[in-house]
Design a protein around this motif. Sequence first.
Motif, PDB file in Angstrom:
ATOM      1  N   SER A 174      58.854 -30.727 -12.479  1.00 43.15           N
ATOM      2  CA  SER A 174      57.758 -30.663 -11.500  1.00 43.15           C
ATOM      3  C   SER A 174      57.166 -29.258 -11.411  1.00 43.15           C
ATOM      4  N   LEU A 175      57.996 -28.230 -11.620  1.00 45.44           N
ATOM      5  CA  LEU A 175      57.496 -26.861 -11.603  1.00 45.44           C
ATOM      6  C   LEU A 175      56.552 -26.617 -12.768  1.00 45.44           C
ATOM      7  N   VAL A 176      56.881 -27.149 -13.947  1.00 48.87           N
ATOM      8  CA  VAL A 176      55.990 -27.018 -15.099  1.00 48.87           C
ATOM      9  C   VAL A 176      54.647 -27.670 -14.800  1.00 48.87           C
ATOM     10  N   VAL A 177      54.676 -28.845 -14.183  1.00 54.74           N
ATOM     11  CA  VAL A 177      53.434 -29.549 -13.831  1.00 54.74           C
ATOM     12  C   VAL A 177      52.641 -28.751 -12.809  1.00 54.74           C
ATOM     13  N   GLN A 178      53.320 -28.163 -11.827  1.00 52.36           N
ATOM     14  CA  GLN A 178      52.632 -27.369 -10.803  1.00 52.36           C
ATOM     15  C   GLN A 178      51.979 -26.125 -11.406  1.00 52.36           C
ATOM     16  N   LEU A 179      52.630 -25.538 -12.428  1.00 56.44           N
ATOM     17  CA  LEU A 179      52.101 -24.327 -13.037  1.00 56.44           C
ATOM     18  C   LEU A 179      50.850 -24.601 -13.853  1.00 56.44           C
ATOM     19  N   TYR A 180      50.789 -25.771 -14.497  1.00 57.71           N
ATOM     20  CA  TYR A 180      49.597 -26.067 -15.305  1.00 57.71           C
ATOM     21  C   TYR A 180      49.481 -27.558 -15.579  1.00 57.71           C
ATOM     22  N   GLN A 181      48.297 -28.112 -15.309  1.00 53.89           N
ATOM     23  CA  GLN A 181      48.070 -29.530 -15.513  1.00 53.89           C
ATOM     24  C   GLN A 181      46.891 -29.787 -16.461  1.00 53.89           C
ATOM     25  N   GLY A 182      46.463 -28.764 -17.200  1.00 59.76           N
ATOM     26  CA  GLY A 182      45.322 -28.908 -18.086  1.00 59.76           C
ATOM     27  C   GLY A 182      45.706 -29.480 -19.441  1.00 59.76           C
ATOM     28  N   SER A 183      44.796 -29.342 -20.392  1.00 62.18           N
ATOM     29  CA  SER A 183      44.997 -29.941 -21.708  1.00 62.18           C
ATOM     30  C   SER A 183      45.451 -28.939 -22.771  1.00 62.18           C
ATOM     31  N   LYS A 184      45.440 -27.654 -22.458  1.00 63.15           N
ATOM     32  CA  LYS A 184      45.866 -26.658 -23.434  1.00 63.15           C
ATOM     33  C   LYS A 184      47.371 -26.730 -23.659  1.00 63.15           C
ATOM     34  N   PRO A 185      47.838 -26.343 -24.861  1.00 61.22           N
ATOM     35  CA  PRO A 185      49.283 -26.180 -25.042  1.00 61.22           C
ATOM     36  C   PRO A 185      49.777 -25.014 -24.186  1.00 61.22           C
ATOM     37  N   LEU A 186      51.067 -25.014 -23.885  1.00 60.62           N
ATOM     38  CA  LEU A 186      51.640 -24.014 -22.988  1.00 60.62           C
ATOM     39  C   LEU A 186      52.301 -22.881 -23.770  1.00 60.62           C
ATOM     40  N   LEU A 187      52.233 -21.691 -23.197  1.00 64.22           N
ATOM     41  CA  LEU A 187      52.933 -20.514 -23.715  1.00 64.22           C
ATOM     42  C   LEU A 187      53.833 -19.987 -22.612  1.00 64.22           C
ATOM     43  N   MET A 188      55.130 -19.997 -22.872  1.00 65.87           N
ATOM     44  CA  MET A 188      56.123 -19.530 -21.911  1.00 65.87           C
ATOM     45  C   MET A 188      56.859 -18.342 -22.497  1.00 65.87           C
ATOM     46  N   SER A 189      57.061 -17.290 -21.696  1.00 65.27           N
ATOM     47  CA  SER A 189      57.729 -16.090 -22.203  1.00 65.27           C
ATOM     48  C   SER A 189      58.644 -15.505 -21.151  1.00 65.27           C
ATOM     49  N   ASP A 190      59.902 -15.264 -21.530  1.00 70.50           N
ATOM     50  CA  ASP A 190      60.813 -14.547 -20.639  1.00 70.50           C
ATOM     51  C   ASP A 190      62.041 -14.067 -21.398  1.00 70.50           C
TER      52      ASP A 190
END
Length: 227
Positions: free
Chosen positions: A63-79
């Motif tokens: 649900s946090l991933v959905v809250q962070l972005y709900q668009g159509s672009k692929p996601l980039l996660m970094s940590d």
Amino acid sequence: MNLVHIGLPKAGSTTLQNRLFAEQNYFAYIGKSASSYPSQCRELVNRISFQDSLAYDQARAESLVVQLYQGSKPLLMSDENFSIEGAADRRLVAERLHHLFKPAKVLLIVRAQLAMVQSMYLNHVRATYLKNVSGLGRRTITFSNWLEENYGNEVFFPNRVALNYEPLVSNYERVFGADNVIVLPFEMIRDENSIFAASIADLLHMPLSTVRARLKTIDNQRASERH
């Protein structure tokens, strides 16, 4: 396909986050930039990186991933926390990332071990100095004692860089597939003619000239130079 950058610490993560990840347009970037996290992102990183498997709430992470972005672009996660030793089991971290972001490529930047150890020790010296200035008080220990505390004991202060990189790479190849894991050496980051800039440009769908220009200055290096 999504992209997950997992560190390592002391290997150009801040530069990539601030100068490239936050500035590119192909992905929706949901990681850290300018030393801060977007809303909900810190909780997501902490759950993936630090939460015990008996407490890990997969539905909440989704649900946090959905809250962070709900668009159509692929996601980039970094940590960086995704690759450190002493957080959640690193095999679990890889599996959690795969569940949340598959299909995805994984980017890992490694650094020569001698330089990595030196950088981590100097970071300890700097942290000790800052705590003493603030009145918290902390004893500076010698390099040999620091090395023994961090690498000579089975029980160590959490969140260290494991200096044998091969098991980490092999684990991500197993989970994400070998063709989806990209490992680059930090030492090439300033060489604009190396495979480093070309690989990053290809991953981010950015012009090579832009990537080269933005990698000319490495963030978070002045403290090490002073030391």
